[in-house]
Structures are given as structure tokens and as C-alpha cells.
Design a protein around this motif. Structure first.
Motif, PDB file in Angstrom:
ATOM      1  N   LYS A  85      25.634 -24.526 -16.188  1.00  0.00           N
ATOM      2  CA  LYS A  85      26.078 -24.268 -17.568  1.00  0.00           C
ATOM      3  C   LYS A  85      26.739 -22.900 -17.727  1.00  0.00           C
ATOM      4  N   PRO A  86      26.218 -21.822 -17.112  1.00  0.00           N
ATOM      5  CA  PRO A  86      26.897 -20.531 -17.280  1.00  0.00           C
ATOM      6  C   PRO A  86      28.363 -20.595 -16.872  1.00  0.00           C
ATOM      7  N   LEU A  87      28.647 -21.221 -15.733  1.00  0.00           N
ATOM      8  CA  LEU A  87      30.039 -21.330 -15.311  1.00  0.00           C
ATOM      9  C   LEU A  87      30.831 -22.166 -16.298  1.00  0.00           C
ATOM     10  N   ARG A  88      30.239 -23.277 -16.710  1.00  0.00           N
ATOM     11  CA  ARG A  88      30.949 -24.178 -17.620  1.00  0.00           C
ATOM     12  C   ARG A  88      31.337 -23.431 -18.910  1.00  0.00           C
ATOM     13  N   ASP A  89      30.400 -22.704 -19.494  1.00  0.00           N
ATOM     14  CA  ASP A  89      30.695 -21.990 -20.741  1.00  0.00           C
ATOM     15  C   ASP A  89      31.721 -20.884 -20.525  1.00  0.00           C
ATOM     16  N   ARG A  90      31.562 -20.151 -19.414  1.00  0.00           N
ATOM     17  CA  ARG A  90      32.468 -19.032 -19.159  1.00  0.00           C
ATOM     18  C   ARG A  90      33.881 -19.515 -18.846  1.00  0.00           C
ATOM     19  N   LEU A  91      33.968 -20.426 -17.914  1.00  0.00           N
ATOM     20  CA  LEU A  91      35.286 -20.882 -17.470  1.00  0.00           C
ATOM     21  C   LEU A  91      36.037 -21.581 -18.603  1.00  0.00           C
ATOM     22  N   LEU A  92      35.387 -22.547 -19.243  1.00  0.00           N
ATOM     23  CA  LEU A  92      36.073 -23.275 -20.305  1.00  0.00           C
ATOM     24  C   LEU A  92      36.332 -22.369 -21.508  1.00  0.00           C
ATOM     25  N   GLY A  93      35.403 -21.431 -21.774  1.00  0.00           N
ATOM     26  CA  GLY A  93      35.636 -20.496 -22.869  1.00  0.00           C
ATOM     27  C   GLY A  93      36.894 -19.677 -22.646  1.00  0.00           C
ATOM     28  N   VAL A  94      37.085 -19.183 -21.432  1.00  0.00           N
ATOM     29  CA  VAL A  94      38.290 -18.420 -21.111  1.00  0.00           C
ATOM     30  C   VAL A  94      39.530 -19.299 -21.193  1.00  0.00           C
ATOM     31  N   LEU A  95      39.458 -20.495 -20.623  1.00  0.00           N
ATOM     32  CA  LEU A  95      40.617 -21.386 -20.621  1.00  0.00           C
ATOM     33  C   LEU A  95      41.012 -21.799 -22.033  1.00  0.00           C
ATOM     34  N   ASP A 111      39.594 -17.654  -7.818  1.00  0.00           N
ATOM     35  CA  ASP A 111      39.021 -16.607  -8.669  1.00  0.00           C
ATOM     36  C   ASP A 111      38.009 -17.157  -9.670  1.00  0.00           C
ATOM     37  N   TRP A 112      37.930 -18.485  -9.800  1.00  0.00           N
ATOM     38  CA  TRP A 112      36.910 -19.032 -10.698  1.00  0.00           C
ATOM     39  C   TRP A 112      35.505 -18.628 -10.270  1.00  0.00           C
ATOM     40  N   ARG A 113      35.373 -18.307  -8.986  1.00  0.00           N
ATOM     41  CA  ARG A 113      34.050 -17.999  -8.452  1.00  0.00           C
ATOM     42  C   ARG A 113      33.469 -16.708  -9.066  1.00  0.00           C
ATOM     43  N   VAL A 114      34.314 -15.800  -9.587  1.00  0.00           N
ATOM     44  CA  VAL A 114      33.765 -14.578 -10.185  1.00  0.00           C
ATOM     45  C   VAL A 114      32.985 -14.903 -11.468  1.00  0.00           C
ATOM     46  N   LEU A 115      33.171 -16.134 -11.974  1.00  0.00           N
ATOM     47  CA  LEU A 115      32.464 -16.529 -13.192  1.00  0.00           C
ATOM     48  C   LEU A 115      31.186 -17.304 -12.888  1.00  0.00           C
ATOM     49  N   ALA A 116      30.949 -17.596 -11.616  1.00  0.00           N
ATOM     50  CA  ALA A 116      29.822 -18.467 -11.272  1.00  0.00           C
ATOM     51  C   ALA A 116      28.499 -17.714 -11.285  1.00  0.00           C
ATOM     52  N   THR A 117      28.529 -16.390 -11.024  1.00  0.00           N
ATOM     53  CA  THR A 117      27.272 -15.631 -10.988  1.00  0.00           C
ATOM     54  C   THR A 117      26.829 -15.292 -12.403  1.00  0.00           C
ATOM     55  N   TYR A 118      25.530 -15.156 -12.569  1.00  0.00           N
ATOM     56  CA  TYR A 118      24.979 -14.869 -13.897  1.00  0.00           C
ATOM     57  C   TYR A 118      23.731 -14.023 -13.704  1.00  0.00           C
ATOM     58  N   GLU A 119      23.951 -12.778 -13.325  1.00  0.00           N
ATOM     59  CA  GLU A 119      22.843 -11.875 -13.064  1.00  0.00           C
ATOM     60  C   GLU A 119      22.957 -10.665 -13.981  1.00  0.00           C
ATOM     61  N   SER A 120      21.869  -9.966 -14.137  1.00  0.00           N
ATOM     62  CA  SER A 120      21.850  -8.840 -15.079  1.00  0.00           C
ATOM     63  C   SER A 120      22.886  -7.783 -14.701  1.00  0.00           C
ATOM     64  N   ALA A 121      23.083  -7.561 -13.411  1.00  0.00           N
ATOM     65  CA  ALA A 121      24.072  -6.576 -12.980  1.00  0.00           C
ATOM     66  C   ALA A 121      25.480  -7.005 -13.338  1.00  0.00           C
ATOM     67  N   ALA A 155      36.616 -11.074 -20.027  1.00  0.00           N
ATOM     68  CA  ALA A 155      36.967 -12.036 -21.072  1.00  0.00           C
ATOM     69  C   ALA A 155      35.917 -13.130 -21.182  1.00  0.00           C
ATOM     70  N   ALA A 156      35.386 -13.568 -20.052  1.00  0.00           N
ATOM     71  CA  ALA A 156      34.369 -14.625 -20.084  1.00  0.00           C
ATOM     72  C   ALA A 156      33.122 -14.160 -20.816  1.00  0.00           C
ATOM     73  N   ARG A 157      32.680 -12.953 -20.523  1.00  0.00           N
ATOM     74  CA  ARG A 157      31.511 -12.428 -21.236  1.00  0.00           C
ATOM     75  C   ARG A 157      31.811 -12.260 -22.726  1.00  0.00           C
ATOM     76  N   ASP A 158      33.017 -11.855 -23.015  1.00  0.00           N
ATOM     77  CA  ASP A 158      33.421 -11.615 -24.402  1.00  0.00           C
ATOM     78  C   ASP A 158      33.442 -12.909 -25.208  1.00  0.00           C
ATOM     79  N   VAL A 159      34.149 -13.934 -24.734  1.00  0.00           N
ATOM     80  CA  VAL A 159      34.294 -15.159 -25.527  1.00  0.00           C
ATOM     81  C   VAL A 159      32.987 -15.937 -25.604  1.00  0.00           C
ATOM     82  N   CYS A 160      32.105 -15.742 -24.631  1.00  0.00           N
ATOM     83  CA  CYS A 160      30.815 -16.427 -24.675  1.00  0.00           C
ATOM     84  C   CYS A 160      29.763 -15.662 -25.478  1.00  0.00           C
ATOM     85  N   GLY A 161      30.118 -14.467 -25.955  1.00  0.00           N
ATOM     86  CA  GLY A 161      29.171 -13.700 -26.750  1.00  0.00           C
ATOM     87  C   GLY A 161      28.120 -12.978 -25.944  1.00  0.00           C
ATOM     88  N   THR A 162      28.296 -12.918 -24.628  1.00  0.00           N
ATOM     89  CA  THR A 162      27.346 -12.182 -23.798  1.00  0.00           C
ATOM     90  C   THR A 162      27.436 -10.689 -24.063  1.00  0.00           C
TER      91      THR A 162
END
Length: 1003
Positions: A85-95, A111-121, A155-162
């Protein structure tokens, strides 16, 4: 195949419900082999429907899938998309929000892979993380690809509200910092000899310096160069040439367009001399320019200066060196007006037709917030280091914490700024183009509205919210940016803003405070402690001290301020009013230091301070409005005494309003520093006081009638104003000269009516003089027929009989100012009809009448002037004073009132103007008499304001005399000039009076 239409129709409906605007095209995309595995996944369709633009998101996903030429790579993407789900929300949110980043992913599908991780760092990366991502790039093209990859994650963090909009802006600034460092590294690698020949520091300015960068924006910088430390073989010019080549290469690396596009322009035009100046200067050269040549806006820009790349020690040295200059900028001449004018020029330069769509530069836009905050920072930050942040919202929070901005105002500005920045981000994110204009096409507005969470009616909701927040910013910008207090604070020396006890005592003595020790106690009581109230007082007091000092009695002004502050200390609006609302603080300072009357009125009802912050608050109310309010208050009271107490309380408030307007008007306004028409001010005061007394008497009559007789008195009853009351020329200490007249109702016994009318008069006079904290209203009926020996109230018929048989010429003269002020309007009109033939006789005056008037005038001068009084300085009975002018005008009125309608007025100045217009007195003589009458009236009013008690002469005490001088427009040390001007003016008026009044021969 037969089931396809049904399945298609069901999918079509679902897509439409999910927010697709072209469900047919969406179905075709979902049928493509590249994304077939996810067609039936309901979670994916829901995720697409949650994006800003589902159609755009689906097209971008198809392009990304098709960009993977190897099926197994495409399968990894789609499987991860389905299961994570994190990737789905991030990737589709950006697109769904950014066509430009969709293009990037189509060119660089891995480059989609940079959106696949979801860690605090991964949630809040800083400069170090971005530098790591950019490490190893070997040219400008690789830098662009790596930059876009980082941008994709932001942008992914931004559009997803993270992240919040401010966190996203800070990340963009940190990414810009890392990019500048990487670009400088490439430039140094390309020219190692230049890198060795200089030290170069890159200073970020603007939004990058403030860590509040947009997605697409110029990155403003300043370059500082020096020879290498310890390198004796490299001179300054050689070092600067090398640094300039490195800086120029850095700018090209970031700004030039390649096959991967551009990153952003690097703009160095904020440097000294702008584009006409050298690209790189030494630190000493920068300082020399700023100290000698820099304009106000350049210091405002330096507020956000921050070293970001290159030689760290040199960057820090630059920051440390310019900071004191920034925080001294507010001491420049005309600093606040210069900043305000610069903001107006920005608005004026917006192209026609774009101002209403400008999120950034237009009225109510982002720049209004930023300019207001920066101006407050630069003015108050000189003495308060907590305000010295380059980040707008951080600075706004500090301003609110320090009491410089109201907490509610700050919260509203913060919310509005965040909204406008979010909208700006989403607009730029779509195509990664630099723009601050709201789109004008519905489909763009729909995507924009959905991107910020508006789903019911995105276009209408977005437009409504945008207009609402723009209005908020516009209102608060006007309130804060053009706050009069700012310019006054800016003109204080730094040591005067935050005073130590010793410094305060010295300054108080220098400002003319007679008792600095007592004044210092007041300051400490008002401003000590860590409360918000004390913080705001510390902001206000240095300015107020100067305003108090501009009066004849600074000590009284400060003491009055302490008393008002103590009385209103727990009232949340009081200090906020003084800090924020128009000229309230200066107005209060003027009022409190102008004498005793206005402060005494204010201290009995401190809430009247609110009148000083309302632009309309000091305008006279008018008789009708006052009477309506007083009658309504009377109606709410059960007993007559309580009703009249309410009426007198309102009178006290209105007395304060009038006195405050008089005092403030005597100081003038910004547009009219010294009011040219003092007569207009006198007319306003006299009219306001007369209307106020008339309304108060009407209230007292209503209260007395209601308590004893119910709704109807057995007789019609009217109050006739006489003297200055009827002439609308009352001063603060004047009694209300009146006549009382009644007329029995049909069928009512005359004796019963007379008893009722007499009882009413007695009760009204008693009610108006009941001892209270409010000023009494003294009614004087001695101008009635037979004076004190005659009945206090008569019928209309009795007045008619008396005037027909017994009236003397002086009584006819007194009736020149008779005007109904309260009671039955019809009866009042009939009284006026009765007396008009007496005061404006058809045949004018006989020789005996003229001689009698002259005799009475001469007798009054000799008998009524107080013993020991200088006849040249008595404003009422003295030579060239009020009596001289009024008797002259009244003689003309009685001689010619019958044939000249303009003379039929109770107002002295109005009758004098009519006599001039009719050719009965020369324009020069009329002007001389008018000037003397206005001046004498103002002296009487000023003496009452200063001493708090009525008087017809100048005060004898030197401080009071100086205070009257200040009221009349004479500054310190000009008391002698004031007295000379008065004597000269009244001497000329006396000469005109002797010629016109005593030389007037009846034909």
C-alpha cells in the motif's frame, strides 16, 4: 464475449464513481496487456480514485509499465503495486498530481523503487541524505536524473500527506543545498586549478535561504570569494577570477537545459549592484557596499541569507558580518515607508488581468504575509533575537510568542499561508513549471482542488477557500504591515527599545519627565515579568514615552496610562487594540497627556478606550442617534434615578468621545498635520456637546414623566435651548441655559397642567444633578421672563402676553439663540413662531434700542469682569473676546434679520458669514471677528481640558499654560508666542467691534 458488455458497463460506472472524467478511455487503458494483471484489483481502482487526477494517474501508470521492456521487471512493479500500500499510494499519488514526474518515470522506469521503502529515515531526509543520493554523479545530466529521483520522493511524501507543506518546502531547500554542493563539486573537478586558487562560499537567499523553497523556483544566491588561507602566491584578483569561473560553471550546471531538462535557474541578481556588479566579491567588498550603498530592500533580502555550499568558514564569516547590518536597517531614514512603498510597487507591476489570479504577488497573496512578517522582524528584531529567523512561519510564531502579533491573527495568517503555499506547490508540481497563477480552466482547477482534499465540488470549494484565505491575508496584511506603531518603533534607537533601569531613568529625564523616579516605577509595574501582557507593554512603552513627552505633562500621561492599564489589565482586547488597531496607541497617549478632563472621564469608564481604535469612533454621533440610544436606555430602567444614571453614563462616554476627538484633532492627522480650519473643529465640538446635552435632557424628561405620570404628562412640554446651548456653541464647562414652556391638553385644567409642568421641571433638574461619578448637567433657567423672580415654566400664552407687554430689548437679544432642544416638537415650533418677530423685528431697531444695547454692553464690560482680571486676556468679556464678537453679530441680526434670511440662525459664525455675504460687514472685518471668536473659544475649551474645570482666562500655572499652548498648536517654549498671537488677534477684533458696534448709526 457475451458477458463483456455487462462487465464493461459495470466497470464504466465504477470508474465514473471513482472520479474518472473519461471512463471509456480508462477502460481502454485497463485493457492494455501491460497493466492487465491489475485490472480487476479493487484496491488499485480505489487508489486511482483517491488521486488528484485519476485519468492522469492511470495514463502515467500505463506508460511506466510499458517502459519496462522485460516482462519480469514489469511483473515486479505490478506485484509490488498490488501488495504494498505505501508504494501504491505514493506512486499513484505522484502520477495523479504531476505529469512532469510521470514523464520522468517513463524515461527512468526503475526510479519507482525510491518510493517502495517506508522507513522513518525515509520520512524526513535532510541535506546529508540528499548528498548521499547525489554522490557519484559525473556530469550535469546525471545530476539532473539524481535530482529528479530525489524530487520524486519529496513529492510522494507531500501528496500523500506524510509531510506538511512546510516540511516539504524545507526538504526542497535541503535538496537545493545538496544540489548546489554537487554542482560546485563538478565545477571544481572540471577546473582543479581554480578550486586550488580560491575560497568560494555560496550564500542562499530568498526561499532557499529561508528553507521554504518551491518545487520550481529560482535559487537565489550570493557568491563570496577570498584567496586560500596561507597562500601567499595567490593575490586577491587572481582568487576572484578563479572563484568567478567556478561560480559561473556552477550556475550553468544547474540552469542549462540538457536531454534531461534543467534543474532550476541559479539567480545571483541579489548581489551588490545586481547584474551590473561583479559575480563574486570578497567579504570586505560586500561589507563596504552594504555599509555605504545598499538600499532598504537589500537588507530585507539579507534577512534570509544562509551559507549552503563551498567554504563553510567563509560562509559563516559572511553570515556573522552582515547580520548586524540587517538588524540595524530599521534605523535608516524612512525605513518603514520604504518597505511599504516597495510592496506597493510589486503589486503595481503585476501584468493587467493577472492580479486576481496571483497567488504570490497579488493582494492577499503569499508576498503580503512575507512582507508583513519581515517588516515586523526588522523593526522589533533589533532588540529581540528570538525573531531572527529566515523562515516565515517560524518568525511568525516568534512574533506571536513575543506579543508583537496577536495570537489569533498569527494563527489565521499561518493557516492562510499554509493553504496558499500548498496550492502553489500543487500548481507547480503538475508540470514542474515556475508559475504562481491560479489556473483558469475547470479541469485544472478540479485536479488542483482534489489534490488538496476537496472532493464534493472541487472547483467551487477551491475557489471559495482561495477567496476566503486571500481576504484573511489582505485584511491582516493591512492591519500589520501599515501599523502606525511600526514607524514609531523603527525611529527609536536600539537602546531605547529595551530599557535597563539606568538607561530608562536617563531617557525619562532627557524626555522632560519631572519625576523620573516615579515614572520608572510606573514602567516597572507595567512591563516587569514574563507574561504576554508585560511583553506587549515592553513593545508599546518606548514609543508611548516619546508621545507622552510631546505634551506639556509627560508624567500625567504615563500615570494615566498606568491607571487605564491597571483597570483594563485583564481585558484581552485592550493591549491588542493599542498594538494593532490604527492609531489607537498614539491617540491614547495624546488624550492622557493633554490635561485632566479627558483622562478623568476615561478612568470612570476605561472601556471607552475602544473608541480610539475605530476610525469612525471619534466622529460625533448626532442628536437623533444619541436621543434614540438614551431613550432606549431609559425605557429599560425601572426607576427614574436609574434611568437618568444610565443617560448620564452615556453622556460621560460621549463627553470623552468629543474631548478625545478635540485633542487629537488639535494635533492634526498624517494627511493634515495642523488642521487649517480651526473653526470647523470648534463647530464640531460645540455641536456635539449641544446635541449631547439635548439628548440627555430629553432622556431625563422621559424618565421623570414615565415614573410619575405614566405615558402622558397632563400638558404639552418643551425645552428651549438658550445662549450657547441654543447656539450649538457649548464648551465643556458650560451650563445648559434653557426656557421651559408648556401648553395644557384640551380638557385639562390649567392649574393642574401648571402644577404638573412645574413638578416635571423640578424633577428633571434634580435627576440631572444627583451626586454620582458622572459629570452633572447644570440647567440654568435665569433667562426666563422676570428672571429668578418669575415662574420657572410658563404656558405659550403666558410667554406671548409677557413678550407683548413687558419684553425689553435685551430679552429680544437673548431670544436670538433660542432653539427647541427637547420635548414636544410642535410646541417648540410654535414657540419659535412666537419669538421670531421679537428677535427679527420687521422695522429693525429704534435709536433707543440701539443705544440701550450699547449701554448694556458697556455696563457688562465694567461690572461683570472679575476683579483683578486682565481685560486683554479674558476670553469671554475681555477686549476682542467672545462678547465683543457676539454682541456685534447680534446687533446686525436684530437690525437686518427680517429682510436677510441667512441671519436667522442661532449660530454666531453662521450669522457672521451671512452678514458678510449680504454686504453688511466687509469680508476682512468678518474674517477678523471670526478668527478672534474661534481662538477665544478654543482657549476656553483648552483651559477646561487641561484643568478639568471651567474658566475664561489662560491658566496661571506654567505647566497648564504650556498644555493649553500645545492644544492650540504651540510647541515647547512657545507660550509667549501664543499669548502674543492672542493679544494681536483680539486687538484687531476689538477695533472692528468698536467701529461696527459702537459706530453703528440707526437710520
Amino acid at each position: 464475449m457475451t458477458s463483456a458488455p455487462g462487465r464493461r458497463s459495470s466497470t464504466f460506472t465504477r470508474l465514473l464513481r471513482q472520479g474518472f472524467t473519461d471512463p471509456s478511455a480508462a477502460e481502454r487503458f485497463l485493457d492494455m496487456p501491460a497493466v492487465a494483471p491489475i485490472r480487476a484489483d479493487p484496491l488499485l481502482l480505489d487508489a486511482l480514485g483517491a488521486t488528484a487526477d485519476p485519468d492522469l494517474a492511470l495514463r502515467g501508470l500505463v506508460r511506466l509499465a510499458e517502459a519496462h521492456e522485460r516482462p519480469e521487471e514489469r511483473r515486479v512493479l505490478l506485484d509490488t503495486l498490488i501488495t504494498a500500500k505505501p508504494l501504491r499510494d505514493r506512486l499513484l499519488g505522484v502520477l495523479g498530481a504531476s505529469e512532469a514526474l510521470g514523464d520522468h518515470l517513463a524515461r527512468h522506469p526503475e526510479d519507482w523503487r525510491v518510493l517502495a521503502t517506508y522507513e522513518s529515515a525515509d520520512l524526513h531526509p535532510g541535506i546529508a541524505e540528499f548528498e548521499h543520493e547525489l554522490a557519484g554523479v559525473e556530469d550535469a545530466v546525471e545530476l539532473r536524473v539524481a535530482y529528479r529521483r530525489c524530487l520524486l520522493a519529496i513529492a510522494a511524501r507531500d501528496v500523500c500527506g506524510t509531510t506538511t507543506v512546510t516540511e516539504a518546502a524545507a526538504e526542497l531547500a535541503d535538496l537545493a543545498t545538496a544540489t548546489l554542493r554537487a554542482a560546485l563539486g563538478l565545477a571544481c573537478a572540471a577546473a582543479p586549478e581554480d578550486a586550488a586558487a580560491c575560497r568560494l562560499a555560496v550564500i542562499a537567499m530568498g526561499k532557499c535561504g529561508g528553507r521554504e523553497l518551491n518545487y520550481i523556483s529560482d535559487v537565489d544566491v550570493i557568491f563570496v570569494g577570498e584567496p586560500p588561507e596561507g597562500a601567499r602566491d595567490v593575490d586577491e584578483n587572481t582568487a576572484l577570477r578563479a572563484a568567478t569561473r567556478l561560480a559561473s560553471h556552477l550556475m550553468r550546471i544547474c540552469s542549462e537545459t540538457t536531454v534531461e531538462g534543467a534543474i532550476w535557474p541559479v539567480d545571483a541578481n541579489l548581489r551588490p549592484e545586481g547584474r551590473n556588479g561583479p559575480l563574486v566579491r570578497t567579504l570586505s567588498s560586500h561589507l563596504a557596499y552594504y555599509e555605504r550603498w545598499a538600499k532598504t530592500w537589500e537588507f530585507q533580502a539579507l534577512l534570509k541569507a544562509r551559507p549552503v555550499a563551498g567554504d563553510a568558514a567563509l560562509g559563516t564569516a559572511y553570515e556573522d558580518a552582515v547580520a548586524p547590518l540587517v538588524w540595524q536597517a530599521a534605523e535608516r531614514d524612512h525605513f518603514v515607508p520604504d518597505v511599504q512603498e516597495m510592496r506597493r510597487r510589486v503589486i503595481d507591476q503585476i501584468p493587467v488581468g493577472q492580479a486576481e489570479r496571483e497567488l504570490k504577488l497579488g493582494p492577499g497573496g503569499l508576498r503580503d504575509v512575507e512582507f508583513a512578517v519581515q517588516l515586523l522582524q526588522l523593526v522589533h528584531g533589533r532588540s529581540d533575537a528570538s525573531l531572527r529567523s529566515g523562515t516565515t512561519l517560524d518568525a511568525l510564531r516568534a512574533l506571536a510568542a513575543g506579543g508583537y502579533v496577536g495570537r489569533t491573527d498569527a494563527a489565521q495568517l499561518d493557516e492562510a499561508y499554509r493553504f496558499l503555499r500548498t496550492v502553489e506547490h500543487r500548481i507547480q508540481l503538475y508540470r514542474l513549471r515556475r508559475t504562481h497563477l491560479m489556473p483558469d480552466e475547470d479541469h485544472d482547477l478540479r485536479r488542483l482542488g482534489r489534490s488538496i482534499g476537496l472532493r464534493t465540488d472541487p472547483v467551487a470549494e477551491l475557489t471559495r477557500e482561495w477567496k476566503r484565505y486571500t481576504a484573511v491575508v489582505r485584511r491582516l496584511h493591512e492591519k500589520l504591515f501599515y501599523r502606525p506603531l511600526l514607524d514609531a518603533v523603527a525611529q527609536l534607537a536600539p537602546g531605547e527599545i529595551r530599557l535597563s533601569a539606568k538607561a530608562a531613568g536617563q531617557r525619562l529625564e532627557a524626555l522632560g519627565y519631572a519625576d523620573p523616579v516615579a515614572a520608572l516605577r510606573h514602567l516597572e509595574a507595567l512591563s516587569s515579568g514574563v507574561t504576554r501582557k508585560a511583553a506587549i507593554q515592553r513593545t508599546l512603552l518606548p514609543v508611548l514615552l516619546g508621545w507622552f513627552a510631546d505634551s506639556a505633562d509627560p508624567d500625567a500621561g504615563l500615570l494615566g496610562f498606568r491607571k487605564v492599564s491597571d483597570a483594563l489589565g485583564k481585558t484581552p482586547w485592550y493591549l491588542r487594540l493599542l498594538r494593532d488597531e490604527g492609531a489607537a496607541a498614539e491617540n491614547l497617549a495624546r488624550v492622557l497627556s493633554a490635561g485632566r478632563l479627558a483622562p478623568d472621564l476615561l478612568l470612570r469608564a476605561p472601556e471607552a478606550v475602544a473608541l480610539l481604535g475605530d476610525p469612525e469612533g471619534l466622529k460625533p454621533r448626532g442628536r437623533a442617534g444619541l436621543e434614540q440610544e438614551i431613550i432606549a436606555a431609559v425605557a429599560r430602567s425601572d426607576a427614574a434615578e436609574g434611568a437618568v444614571a444610565s443617560a448620564r453614563g452615556m453622556r460621560r462616554r460621549e463627553l470623552f468621545r468629543t474631548a478625545a476627538a478635540d485633542i487629537i484633532g488639535s494635533y492634526g492627522t498624517e494627511e493634515n498635520p495642523v488642521e487649517a480650519d480651526r473653526g470647523a473643529l470648534v463647530d464640531r465640538v460645540g455641536g456635539a456637546l449641544s446635541d449631547l446635552n439635548a439628548a440627555t435632557i430629553a432622556g431625563a424628561v422621559r424618565a421623570a414623566v414615565r415614573e410619575r405620570w405614566g405615558d402622558t404628562l397632563p400638558t404639552r412640554f418643551a425645552v428651549i435651548g438658550m445662549g450657547r446651548f441654543g447656539g450649538h456653541e457649548l464648551t465643556y464647562g458650560s451650563d445648559a441655559d434653557v426656557l421651559f414652556v408648556h401648553e395644557p391638553w384640551d380638557g385639562v385644567d390649567e392649574h393642574e397642567a401648571a402644577v404638573a409642568a412645574s413638578a416635571l421641571v423640578t424633577e428633571v433638574r434634580r435627576l440631572l444633578q444627583v451626586p454620582t461619578a458622572d459629570p452633572p448637567l447644570l440647567i440654568d433657567a435665569d433667562l426666563r421672563p422676570e428672571g429668578k423672580s418669575g415662574p420657572i415654566v410658563r404656558t405659550l400664552a403666558s410667554y406671548r402676553a409677557y413678550y407683548r407687554r413687558w419684553s425689553l430689548v435685551w430679552e429680544s437679544q437673548a431670544l436670538l439663540r433660542a432653539e427647541p432642544v427637547a420635548g414636544d416638537p410642535g410646541l417648540g415650533e410654535r414657540f419659535v413662531e412666537l419669538i421670531d418677530p421679537l428677535r427679527y423685528p420687521e422695522r429693525g431697531l429704534s435709536d433707543d434700542d440701539v443705544r440701550e444695547i450699547r449701554r448694556l454692553k458697556a455696563r457688562m464690560e465694567t461690572e461683570r469682569l472679575p476683579r483683578g482680571t486682565d481685560p486683554n486676556l479674558h476670553t469671554k468679556l475681555g477686549r476682542g473676546g467672545l462678547s465683543d464678537v457676539e454682541w456685534t453679530v447680534q446687533l446686525i441680526q436684530m437690525r437686518h434679520g427680517h429682510e436677510v434670511p441667512g441671519l436667522r440662525t442661532t449660530r454666531t459664525r453662521g450669522a457672521l458669514a451671512a452678514a458678510r455675504d449680504a454686504g453688511l460687514i466687509s469680508p476682512q472685518d468678518a474674517a477678523t471677528l471670526d478668527e478672534a471668536w474661534v481662538l477665544a473659544t478654543r482657549v476656553r475649551g483648552g483651559a477646561m481640558l487641561v484643568r478639568g474645570r471651567p474658566g475664561d482666562t489662560f491658566p496661571s500655572e506654567s505647566r497648564d499654560l504650556a498644555a493649553v499652548g500645545r492644544y492650540l498648536g504651540y510647541g515647547p517654549g512657545r507660550v509667549g508666542e501664543m499669548l502674543d498671537d492672542y493679544l494681536r488677534t483680539t486687538r484687531r477684533a476689538r477695533a472692528v467691534m468698536e467701529e461696527v458696534f459702537y459706530g453703528y448709526e440707526a437710520p
